[in-house]
Design an enzyme around this catalytic site. Sequence first.
Site, short mmCIF file in Angstrom:
data_model
loop_
_atom_site.label_atom_id
_atom_site.label_comp_id
_atom_site.label_asym_id
_atom_site.label_seq_id
_atom_site.Cartn_x
_atom_site.Cartn_y
_atom_site.Cartn_z
N ARG A 38 -33.59 -61.60 -19.01
CA ARG A 38 -33.74 -61.17 -17.62
C ARG A 38 -32.85 -59.96 -17.34
O ARG A 38 -33.18 -59.09 -16.56
CB ARG A 38 -33.41 -62.32 -16.68
CG ARG A 38 -34.39 -63.49 -16.75
CD ARG A 38 -34.00 -64.62 -15.81
NE ARG A 38 -34.97 -65.72 -15.82
CZ ARG A 38 -34.89 -66.77 -16.60
NH1 ARG A 38 -33.90 -66.87 -17.48
NH2 ARG A 38 -35.79 -67.73 -16.54
N ASP B 175 -35.53 -73.54 -11.57
CA ASP B 175 -34.84 -74.16 -12.70
C ASP B 175 -34.75 -75.67 -12.53
O ASP B 175 -34.88 -76.43 -13.50
CB ASP B 175 -33.43 -73.56 -12.84
CG ASP B 175 -33.46 -72.06 -13.12
OD1 ASP B 175 -34.46 -71.60 -13.70
OD2 ASP B 175 -32.50 -71.37 -12.74
N ARG C 288 -38.02 -77.29 -13.36
CA ARG C 288 -38.18 -77.38 -14.81
C ARG C 288 -37.29 -78.47 -15.39
O ARG C 288 -37.68 -79.16 -16.36
CB ARG C 288 -37.86 -76.02 -15.44
CG ARG C 288 -38.94 -74.98 -15.15
CD ARG C 288 -38.56 -73.58 -15.59
NE ARG C 288 -39.71 -72.67 -15.48
CZ ARG C 288 -39.63 -71.35 -15.49
NH1 ARG C 288 -38.44 -70.75 -15.61
NH2 ARG C 288 -40.71 -70.60 -15.38
N HIS D 295 -29.16 -67.70 -12.90
CA HIS D 295 -30.56 -67.87 -13.31
C HIS D 295 -30.80 -67.09 -14.61
O HIS D 295 -31.44 -66.04 -14.64
CB HIS D 295 -31.48 -67.37 -12.20
CG HIS D 295 -32.94 -67.53 -12.50
ND1 HIS D 295 -33.52 -68.74 -12.81
CD2 HIS D 295 -33.95 -66.61 -12.51
CE1 HIS D 295 -34.82 -68.57 -13.01
NE2 HIS D 295 -35.11 -67.28 -12.84
#
Length: 308
Positions: A88, A148, A151, A175
């Site tokens: 990211r 998150d 998940r 993140h």
Amino acid sequence: MKVTVVGAGAVGASCAEYIAMKDFASEVVLLDIKEGYAEGKAMDLMQTASLNGFDTKITGSTNDYSKTADSDIAVITSGIPRKPGMTREELIGINAGIVKTVSQNLLEHSPNVILIVVSNPMDTMTYLVHKTTNLAKNKIIGMGGALDSARFKYRLAEALGAPISDVDGMVIGGHSDKGMVPLINHAARNSVKVSEFLSEERMQQVVEDTKVGGATLTKLLGTSAWYAPGAAVSGLVQAIACDQKKVFPCSTYLEGEYGLNDICIGVPVVLGKNGIEKIVDIDLSDSEKAKMQESAAGVSKTNTLLEL
């Protein structure tokens, strides 16, 4: 209730669809720089209204921010998505310029808007919005922890062989694949700690699978995921729009909370009509505190790449 979603790609369109289907907003505006793209996505989504039973109006616009005027909430998904093998953080150079421009354009037409930042690297992009706008910190929210945590719950339910509705868990921290802090020792199955059901080894596997959740999907799909990110954003938008006072882990600007300063990072917050209404302080173990500090160091390092 007017909601704008900037970026009509997979995440933005998915987000708009979930918001419309929940039927709490009067209008959703999709905006994109690609000619006709947002208009096409909006028309396609509106043609599902009678089938999915919603009355929310969805309109599309090619880079005309006047159409976003008087938005209550705006979601920024703009920027390039991850490709396989990318972190990211590697997106920062391109996405920083995009997010800065988008946030300023939104505020020009909706000075009281609440901004939800989705673009990656999300914590750093949220920090950028703080540093380049005059918006109150409670009105700048980074969406990472909600995704998150979803998940995390998926992996917990998988390990437990339990329905997802029986599982509760939260991910705080940055993140990023290395920055996430899944709170495995706080996770529960219908109020019973998951350690009663799972071995230490299996719990650690859940943690590791959660941390690479995005990368796993990027490898499979060839690009970033969109269903779960879109659903996560819509959950935050609904909590604000409907003043639900729900607790979500979100990236927010900290001024001493959790021992951290001048950083945006994921911690549990209460979301209501004013955006972030409260930062929730939870007891962390020494190990969790250390992981949080390590995560914050990583986010701060990425922040230094910004040209503020």
